[in-house]
Design an enzyme around this catalytic site. Structure first.
Site, PDB file in Angstrom:
ATOM      1  N   ALA A 325       2.473  -3.621  12.561  1.00 30.41           N
ATOM      2  CA  ALA A 325       2.649  -3.408  13.999  1.00 30.41           C
ATOM      3  C   ALA A 325       3.018  -4.647  14.799  1.00 30.41           C
ATOM      4  O   ALA A 325       3.589  -4.532  15.881  1.00 30.41           O
ATOM      5  CB  ALA A 325       1.385  -2.784  14.593  1.00 30.41           C
ATOM      6  N   GLU A 349      -2.235  -4.667  11.803  1.00 32.24           N
ATOM      7  CA  GLU A 349      -1.650  -6.009  11.780  1.00 32.24           C
ATOM      8  C   GLU A 349      -2.620  -6.948  11.076  1.00 32.24           C
ATOM      9  O   GLU A 349      -3.789  -7.036  11.451  1.00 32.24           O
ATOM     10  CB  GLU A 349      -1.389  -6.499  13.211  1.00 32.24           C
ATOM     11  CG  GLU A 349      -1.051  -7.967  13.350  1.00 32.24           C
ATOM     12  CD  GLU A 349       0.125  -8.413  12.484  1.00 32.24           C
ATOM     13  OE1 GLU A 349       0.001  -9.472  11.838  1.00 32.24           O
ATOM     14  OE2 GLU A 349       1.147  -7.687  12.450  1.00 32.24           O
ATOM     15  N   CYS A 448      14.907  -4.837   9.843  1.00 33.50           N
ATOM     16  CA  CYS A 448      15.948  -5.429  10.684  1.00 33.50           C
ATOM     17  C   CYS A 448      16.835  -6.288   9.788  1.00 33.50           C
ATOM     18  O   CYS A 448      16.997  -7.493   9.993  1.00 33.50           O
ATOM     19  CB  CYS A 448      15.338  -6.249  11.806  1.00 33.50           C
ATOM     20  SG  CYS A 448      16.575  -6.745  13.038  1.00 33.50           S
TER      21      CYS A 448
END
Length: 542
Positions: A325, A349, A448
Site C-alpha cells: 500500500a 505496508e 509501474c
C-alpha cells in the site's frame, strides 16, 4: 528585483511564462554547424554570484548524486526554500529534470570534450557541466548566458579553480548541436540499432531493448522512438477527487478547473493540471483532491469495477486488500470506492514510517472503510482467514521504468541486476496474494514497469504455479471504469494484435495514453477448486 532576489538588467536575457530565457539580438543560430557567439568576458572577470534558479537546480542535482535523493521530492522543497517566483521556478524545474533525463547523453558528449575520464572530475564539477550542457543543447538559452552563468555557479559554489575548465569544456560543447553530437558519437563509437537510439534519446541501452521487447509483445513494435520521446517530455500533473468523501460530488474538481485544470476525458473524477501551486487548490490539504497519475487511478478503478460471481461475496461486506500500500495513493482511492459499496480495505505496508504515510493518505476516507497493517505482505495469510479477500491489489515493487518522465534519475540508477531481486519479491508477493484470495475473488497484478520480466513473464509464471487461477481479459474492467475516450483507447493494438498473455493484459503507455506505463493483469480464483489444486496452493493440507 525578481521575487527570488536576482537583479535583472533590462538588457539581460529574460524568461518567458514557461521559465525559458528569451533570445535577443545576436542569439545563437540553430542551423547545423553554425558558430555560436560567446561572451568576451574572461572567466576571472565574470560574475561570481550564482543565479537563484540555476543554484536551485544545482542543489537538487547534488542531492540526487550524493544522497540518492529523489528529484520530485527535493525540488519543490528547494523552490520554496529559495522563494523562487513562478518563472524562475519553471526554469529551475526544466533545468533540473532535463539535466537528469539527459545525463547519459550529456556525459558521452562531455567525455569527448574533457581531456581525462569523467570519473576523475570532482562530482560537483561534473554536475555543473551537465547543467551547462543541458542549457546549451536542449534549452532556449543564449550560448554566452549558459556559459557565463554556469561558470558563475562554479565560482560561487565550488571555487575559482575549476571555473577555467568548465568554461573551456562548455565552449567545446557549444560547437555543435545535440543532433550533430549524437550523430558524431554514434559514428565514432560504431553504434547502431538500440545503442544508437539509447544515445539519441538518453536511455540506457538495456532499457531501450526492454521497451522494444514489450512493445512487440503488445502489438506496438513500430512505436519505440515515440515511446522514448514521450519518456523525455515534461509530465503533466494528474489530479483525482476521491469519490464519496464530499456531500457535493465534483466540488473539488470544479474548483481545480476554475484554477486552470482540465477535466480528463479518460476517467471520472480525474483532471490534468499544467501549472501553478497544487497545494493552493481547495481540498488538497484535506486529501479530498490529490495528485495521482491517471494510469494509477485507472487500474485501481478497474479492480473495483470488475464483476464478481454472484456467490463470491463475503457473508458480510466484501473484504479488499492492498498488499503493497505505501505510500497510500492507490489505497486511498481503493478505500473510497470500497466505502461507497460498504466494503472494507486492509492496507498492508511493511515499513512503519511508510505505514504512517498510508494512514495519512487514507484519513480523508471514512475510518469504517479501512485499516492499516504494518507487516510483511508475504505473511498476509495470517490476516486472510478462511474466507479470504474478494479483491486484492498487488502493486508490487518494481524497477519503475514506466515512470521515467516523473522520476528522470531512475533510468540511470537502475541496472539489469536489479531485476533478479525485484522479480523474486514480486513472485513471493503474488504467491501470498493467491493464497489469500477468496473463491471467486479477483487478483489485480500491477507494476509501474513495462519490462516483460516484471509483467507478462511474471503472470505466466504465476499461472504455472497456481493453475487454479484464470487470467481474465483486463480490457473489460478498464473499459468499465473509463469514460468514452478511455474506452476507445482500450481497443488498441495490444487487445487485437498482442501475443499470448499480453493480449489479455493491459499495458498503458505515455505516448498513447498520456499516463505512466502501468501494467494491469486481472486473475480470478474459481468458486470451486479441485483438491489437487488446493494442495498445490497450500490453502488446505493433506
Amino acid at each position: 528585483m525578481s521575487h527570488s532576489g536576482q537583479s535583472r538588467d533590462p538588457q539581460s536575457s529574460r524568461r518567458n511564462d514557461k521559465g525559458r530565457e528569451r533570445n535577443r539580438g545576436g542569439a545563437r543560430s540553430d542551423r547545423p554547424g553554425a558558430t555560436r557567439g560567446f561572451s568576451a568576458t574572461a572567466p576571472g572577470q565574470r560574475k561570481r554570484r550564482a543565479d537563484p534558479a540555476r543554484l536551485t537546480a544545482f542543489t537538487v542535482l547534488r542531492a540526487v548524486s550524493r544522497d540518492d535523493a529523489f528529484a520530485n521530492l527535493t525540488l519543490p522543497a528547494e523552490i520554496r526554500r529559495r522563494r523562487l517566483d513562478k518563472r524562475d521556478a519553471a526554469f529551475a524545474t526544466e533545468l533540473t529534470y532535463g539535466t537528469l533525463r539527459g545525463t547519459g547523453t550529456y556525459d558521452a558528449i562531455l567525455g569527448a570534450c574533457v581531456d581525462r575520464p569523467l570519473t576523475q572530475l570532482d562530482a560537483p564539477v561534473l554536475d555543473a557541466l551537465r547543467l551547462g550542457a543541458h542549457q546549451l543543447l536542449n534549452m532556449r538559452v543564449e550560448t554566452h548566458a549558459a556559459v557565463d552563468e554556469t561558470v558563475a555557479l562554479v565560482r560561487s559554489e565550488i571555487g575559482a579553480g575549476p571555473s577555467g575548465l568548465v568554461n573551456a569544456v562548455l565552449r567545446k560543447v557549444s560547437a555543435a548541436s545535440l543532433d550533430e553530437w549524437t550523430e558524431r558519437l554514434a559514428v565514432d563509437g560504431s553504434l547502431s540499432g538500440d545503442d544508437a537510439l539509447a544515445l539519441k534519446h538518453a536511455h540506457p541501452a538495456w532499457v531501450v531493448r526492454a521497451m522494444r521487447q514489450s512493445l512487440r509483445l503488445h502489438g506496438r513494435g513500430e512505436e519505440l522512438e515515440d515511446l522514448l520521446r514521450a519518456d523525455n517530455d515534461a509530465p503533466e500533473v494528474h489530479l483525482v477527487e476521491l469519490p464519496g468523501v464530499l456531500e457535493e460530488p465534483g466540488q473539488r474538481l470544479r474548483s481545480a478547473t476554475e484554477a486552470g485544470a482540465t477535466v480528463s476525458p479518460l476517467l471520472p473524477g480525474a483532471a490534468v493540471f499544467r501549472g501553478g501551486d497544487i497545494g493552493r487548490l481547495p481540498g488538497t490539504r484535506e486529501g479530498e483532491l490529490r495528485v495521482q497519475d491517471i494510469g494509477s487511478q485507472w487500474v485501481t478503478r478497474a479492480l473495483a469495477a470488475a464483476a464478481l460471481p454472484d456467490d463470491a461475496g463475503a457473508p458480510g461486506a466484501e473484504r479488499w486488500l492492498d498488499l503493497c500500500a505505501g505510500p497510500g495513493g492507490k489505497a486511498a482511492l481503493l478505500a473510497a470506492l470500497a466505502a461507497e459499496r460498504g466494503a472494507t480495505v486492509l492496507a498492508n505496508e511493511p515499513a512503519p514510517h511508510r505505514a504512517k504515510l498510508v494512514s495519512g493518505a487514507l484519513a480523508a476516507v471514512s475510518p469504517k472503510a479501512w485499516t492499516v497493517r504494518t507487516g510483511d505482505g508475504r505473511t498476509i495469510g495470517e490476516e486472510a482467514g478462511a474466507a479470504g479477500f474478494q479483491r486484492i491489489l498487488v502493486d508490487a515493487p518494481c524497477t519503475g521504468l514506466g515512470a521515467l518522465r516523473r522520476r528522470p534519475e531512475a533510468r540511470w540508477r537502475r541496472t539489469p541486476g536489479d531485476l533478479s531481486s525485484l522479480t523474486a519479491l514480486q513472485l513471493e508477493l503474488l504467491d501470498a496474494a493467491a493464497g489469500a484470495l477468496a473463491p471467486g475473488g479477483l487478483l489485480a497484478y500491477v507494476t509501474c514497469s513495462p519490462h516483460a520480466a516484471e509483467t507478462v513473464i511474471q503472470v505466466d509464471d504465476l499461472l504455472r504455479r497456481h493453475p487454479e487461477l484464470e487470467l481474465l481479459d483486463a480490457h473489460e474492467p478498464m473499459r468499465a471504469a473509463a469514460l468514452d475516450a478511455g474506452v476507445a483507447l482500450m481497443d488498441g493494438p495490444d487487445a487485437q494484435h498482442g501475443t499470448g498473455t499480453a493480449q489479455r493484459c493491459v499495458q498503458l503507455w505515455p505516448h498513447v495514453h498520456g499516463t505512466d506505463a502501468m501494467f494491469f493483469a486481472l486473475l480470478q480464483r474459481p468458486l470451486q477448486v479441485s483438491g489437487a489444486d488446493e494442495l498445490k496452493t497450500g490453502r488446505i493440507t493433506p
